[in-house]
Design a protein around this motif. Structure first.
Motif, mmCIF file in Angstrom:
data_model
loop_
_atom_site.group_PDB
_atom_site.id
_atom_site.type_symbol
_atom_site.label_atom_id
_atom_site.label_comp_id
_atom_site.label_asym_id
_atom_site.label_seq_id
_atom_site.Cartn_x
_atom_site.Cartn_y
_atom_site.Cartn_z
ATOM 1 N N THR A 268 0.915 -1.345 -0.088
ATOM 2 C CA THR A 268 -0.015 0.008 -0.107
ATOM 3 C C THR A 268 0.916 1.287 -0.051
ATOM 4 O O THR A 268 1.842 1.346 0.825
ATOM 5 C CB THR A 268 -0.883 0.038 1.187
ATOM 6 O OG1 THR A 268 -1.587 -1.219 1.017
ATOM 7 C CG2 THR A 268 -1.858 1.233 1.368
ATOM 8 N N THR A 295 -7.814 10.779 -3.643
ATOM 9 C CA THR A 295 -7.081 9.618 -4.287
ATOM 10 C C THR A 295 -7.670 8.938 -5.396
ATOM 11 O O THR A 295 -7.126 8.071 -6.020
ATOM 12 C CB THR A 295 -7.133 8.382 -3.084
ATOM 13 O OG1 THR A 295 -8.444 7.884 -2.908
ATOM 14 C CG2 THR A 295 -6.523 8.830 -1.879
ATOM 15 N N SER A 296 -8.809 9.511 -5.953
ATOM 16 C CA SER A 296 -9.697 8.782 -6.994
ATOM 17 C C SER A 296 -8.742 8.908 -8.389
ATOM 18 O O SER A 296 -9.026 7.881 -9.011
ATOM 19 C CB SER A 296 -10.884 9.739 -7.255
ATOM 20 O OG SER A 296 -10.519 10.964 -7.615
ATOM 21 N N ASP A 308 -4.897 -0.046 -7.254
ATOM 22 C CA ASP A 308 -6.236 -0.019 -6.975
ATOM 23 C C ASP A 308 -6.314 1.293 -5.717
ATOM 24 O O ASP A 308 -5.464 1.413 -5.156
ATOM 25 C CB ASP A 308 -7.072 -1.144 -6.393
ATOM 26 C CG ASP A 308 -6.922 -2.316 -7.275
ATOM 27 O OD1 ASP A 308 -7.553 -2.333 -8.309
ATOM 28 O OD2 ASP A 308 -6.099 -3.250 -6.700
ATOM 29 N N ARG A 309 -7.448 1.962 -5.914
ATOM 30 C CA ARG A 309 -7.476 3.117 -4.898
ATOM 31 C C ARG A 309 -7.615 2.529 -3.553
ATOM 32 O O ARG A 309 -8.055 1.611 -3.041
ATOM 33 C CB ARG A 309 -8.916 3.823 -5.206
ATOM 34 C CG ARG A 309 -9.388 5.007 -4.331
ATOM 35 C CD ARG A 309 -10.658 5.618 -4.738
ATOM 36 N NE ARG A 309 -10.881 6.775 -3.822
ATOM 37 C CZ ARG A 309 -11.970 7.604 -3.929
ATOM 38 N NH1 ARG A 309 -12.814 7.398 -5.000
ATOM 39 N NH2 ARG A 309 -12.010 8.695 -3.395
ATOM 40 N N THR A 311 -7.951 1.843 0.121
ATOM 41 C CA THR A 311 -9.268 1.645 0.984
ATOM 42 C C THR A 311 -8.809 1.384 2.385
ATOM 43 O O THR A 311 -9.883 1.394 3.372
ATOM 44 C CB THR A 311 -10.191 0.399 0.592
ATOM 45 O OG1 THR A 311 -9.156 -0.723 0.479
ATOM 46 C CG2 THR A 311 -10.569 0.522 -0.730
ATOM 47 N N GLY A 312 -7.688 1.131 2.773
ATOM 48 C CA GLY A 312 -7.287 0.961 4.212
ATOM 49 C C GLY A 312 -5.822 0.617 4.101
ATOM 50 O O GLY A 312 -5.015 0.819 2.995
ATOM 51 N N GLY A 315 -4.790 -4.015 1.463
ATOM 52 C CA GLY A 315 -5.440 -4.047 0.149
ATOM 53 C C GLY A 315 -6.128 -5.086 -0.520
ATOM 54 O O GLY A 315 -6.181 -6.187 0.138
ATOM 55 N N GLU A 322 -11.218 -7.536 2.559
ATOM 56 C CA GLU A 322 -11.879 -6.869 1.510
ATOM 57 C C GLU A 322 -13.197 -6.711 1.911
ATOM 58 O O GLU A 322 -13.968 -7.746 2.236
ATOM 59 C CB GLU A 322 -11.700 -7.528 0.151
ATOM 60 C CG GLU A 322 -12.265 -6.497 -1.236
ATOM 61 C CD GLU A 322 -11.870 -7.160 -2.450
ATOM 62 O OE1 GLU A 322 -12.150 -6.187 -3.257
ATOM 63 O OE2 GLU A 322 -11.120 -8.218 -2.428
ATOM 64 N N HIS A 325 -13.472 -3.576 6.336
ATOM 65 C CA HIS A 325 -12.621 -2.499 6.827
ATOM 66 C C HIS A 325 -13.950 -1.799 7.776
ATOM 67 O O HIS A 325 -14.852 -1.459 7.360
ATOM 68 C CB HIS A 325 -11.836 -1.254 5.739
ATOM 69 C CG HIS A 325 -10.859 -2.061 5.081
ATOM 70 N ND1 HIS A 325 -9.629 -2.169 5.465
ATOM 71 C CD2 HIS A 325 -10.795 -2.521 3.915
ATOM 72 C CE1 HIS A 325 -8.845 -2.751 4.557
ATOM 73 N NE2 HIS A 325 -9.787 -3.098 3.505
ATOM 74 N N LYS A 327 -15.076 1.899 9.915
ATOM 75 C CA LYS A 327 -15.043 3.240 9.683
ATOM 76 C C LYS A 327 -14.217 3.988 10.691
ATOM 77 O O LYS A 327 -14.734 3.688 11.917
ATOM 78 C CB LYS A 327 -16.501 3.712 9.383
ATOM 79 C CG LYS A 327 -16.561 5.509 9.144
ATOM 80 C CD LYS A 327 -17.894 5.898 8.860
ATOM 81 C CE LYS A 327 -17.900 7.388 8.465
ATOM 82 N NZ LYS A 327 -19.361 7.851 8.258
ATOM 83 N N HIS A 468 -3.244 0.994 -3.585
ATOM 84 C CA HIS A 468 -2.849 -0.592 -3.485
ATOM 85 C C HIS A 468 -2.095 -0.897 -4.774
ATOM 86 O O HIS A 468 -2.802 -0.990 -5.632
ATOM 87 C CB HIS A 468 -3.959 -1.427 -2.872
ATOM 88 C CG HIS A 468 -4.913 -0.963 -1.970
ATOM 89 N ND1 HIS A 468 -4.136 -0.988 -0.552
ATOM 90 C CD2 HIS A 468 -5.791 -0.456 -1.838
ATOM 91 C CE1 HIS A 468 -5.184 -0.414 0.380
ATOM 92 N NE2 HIS A 468 -6.246 -0.084 -0.319
#
Length: 498
Positions: A268, A295-296, A308-309, A311-312, A315, A322, A325, A327, A468
């Motif tokens: 990541t 990050t988009s 990949d974008r 997410t935490g 990855g 997956e 995660h 919040k 990721h």
């Protein structure tokens, strides 16, 4: 996908400059290795940062080249598999008993329980501690010639995974003859013996015919440490290298389809914000920096679809995380930056990172920060980052490379006593969450606890996951048997040949 014209032109202009990259000893490359076997020419991205000591980031260089091994290894599912130990069992709450295979070190001495215990003792007292031992105290002693007992201060349900770490490689006594240093030249156990290291420029390895797993197909390895990604790619394209690590995504399309291998990894890329010193000690300003980051566009823009974008901290290659995660809760409210000055640093060994940093600089400046960008080779940055000399740092980190245990990276990277805490985070709530995860023995429960700790870390706004990564490796069409794995611990093995 077509390569943007300016990048292609730059690549072509650089090709003549690289023609001699692996020129020395060319006869050996074509068949002058051990037993007449061809040697491999490998271009690696990261020059040694610590004289190839296994205790830091250089440890993975040694495992990727087949020089060092631990008691265990990681299999394709991330479980502990036999390496120098053939079997193990838990013997009490804090103790594990390992049975060793018959093997020899590169200096010809036997791999005995006493030798392994001495090597682990050196790792346990190394400073800074190997990342796999962050928050862990262990002792090892020989039961007899082939059995070893490893005991931890507290129960450690993932000790077999921990002992697979590149930082806990087993070396012979000759590795420790220099006071305060560890030298892997001629002291490992893998299929290739490290013969010579030329600073941060190159290294020479020969096949080790006494390897317990059988003779390697290649006669040896000639390594060049080439920080410039375009140079690595051109060395492969021109035929001067057989393997090129970490091909820049901008160069991937310039390689023939059969010579580029893309591997989904547990790596990541994140923005780390210094909460110990400087302006970002203020949680409100960290929140403002986090909110400024978009990050988009990074995955499809800078990485051209090879990522990949974010997410935490874990990855898509970490399949159990997956969609699970949590919040982050309790984040500070963002403050207006009002021209706050930040120093943002990253390294160019991974060519996408300076471009990522440039995008982040623009986003932070749009939000009201003033940003100075620092880009160097990784070996010239790590010490300053650990010393808190930067306000923000862009890091590409493989979350499972140290142990395969999802909790270990949290302990080493984000706790007060973490040995690789480039985030400079020291938060009691985080330490409690990580400690709770470390105490959890059940694998499913441990993963759930790791996700709780991940949420606690993200709530501090000290780390912002960006993408990721999928890693592109350049492989000559003549090369067979390359070892690519999501943990990025392996590259060359007994079956790698040309």
């Amino acid at each position: 996908m077509s390569l943007p014209r300016p990048r292609l032109l730059a690549a072509l202009l650089l090709t003549p400059l690289l023609a001699g990259c692996f020129a020395s000893g060319a006869g050996d490359h074509r068949g002058g290795g051990a037993g007449g076997a061809a040697r491999l020419r490998v271009a690696l991205a990261f020059p040694p940062a610590e004289r190839l000591s296994p205790y830091g980031a250089d440890g993975t260089i040694l495992t990727r080249l087949g020089v060092t091994e631990g008691l265990t290894a990681l299999d394709g599912n991330g479980a502990a598999a036999p390496a120098l130990a053939t079997s193990w069992r838990q013997d009490g709450d804090r103790s594990w008993l390992f049975t060793l295979r018959e093997a020899t070190f590169h200096d010809g001495t036997d791999v005995t329980a006493r030798a392994v215990a001495a090597s682990l003792a050196r790792a346990a007292t190394a400073r800074p501690a190997p990342a796999a031992l962050s928050g862990v105290e262990l002792t090892a002693r020989a039961v007899d010639a082939r059995r070893l007992r490893v005991t931890t201060e507290r129960p450690d349900p993932v000790l077999p995974l921990r002992l697979s770490s590149p930082g806990l490689a087993v070396l012979s006594a000759t590795a420790y003859t220099r006071k305060g240093a560890v030298d892997p030249v001629g002291s490992g156990t893998g299929p290739f013996v490290l013969k010579k290291v030329n600073g941060t420029a190159s290294a020479t390895l020969d096949r080790y015919d006494g390897y317990w797993g059988g003779r390697a197909r290649a006669g040896g390895i000639d390594v060049r440490f080439v920080a410039d990604g375009t140079a690595r790619t051109n060395a492969l394209r021109s035929g001067d290298a057989d393997l090129a690590e970490a091909v820049p995504v901008a160069q991937a399309a310039s390689l023939a389809e059969g010579t580029r291998r893309e591997t989904a990894t547990t790596r990541t890329t994140s923005l780390l914000l210094n909460s110990r010193s400087g302006p970002l000690r203020d949680a409100g300003l960290r929140a403002a920096a986090r909110a400024a980051v978009d990050t988009s566009g990074l995955a499809r823009g800078v990485y051209e679809g090879h990522a990949d974008r974010g997410t935490g901290l874990y990855g898509p290659a970490v399949t159990w995380a997956e969609g699970k995660h949590l919040k982050p809760a309790g984040r500070a409210a963002a403050k207006r930056p009002h021209g706050t000055e930040l120093t943002l640093a990253t390294y160019d060994n991974r060519p996408e990172l300076p471009e990522v940093a440039q995008v982040l600089k623009q986003q932070l400046e749009k939000a009201g920060f003033r940003v100075k960008l620092v880009v160097r080779e990784y070996g010239r940055l790590e010490g300053d980052a650990l010393d808190g000399k930067f306000d923000a740092f862009v890091l590409a980190r493989n979350s499972l490379v140290d142990t395969g245990d999802p909790v270990a990276v949290l302990a080493s990277d984000y706790t007060c006593d973490g040995g690789y805490n480039l985030a400079l985070l020291c938060d009691r709530a985080v330490d409690r969450a990580v400690a709770a995860a470390e105490r959890t023995a059940d694998p499913a429960g441990r993963r759930t606890a790791a996700l709780r700790a991940e949420a606690a870390i993200l709530a501090t706004d000290t780390v912002v996951p960006l993408v990721h990564q999928r890693v592109v490796t350049g492989v000559s069409g003549a090369v067979k048997g390359v070892l690519l794995d999501p943990y990025e611990r392996t590259l060359v093995g007994t079956g790698t040949r040309r």
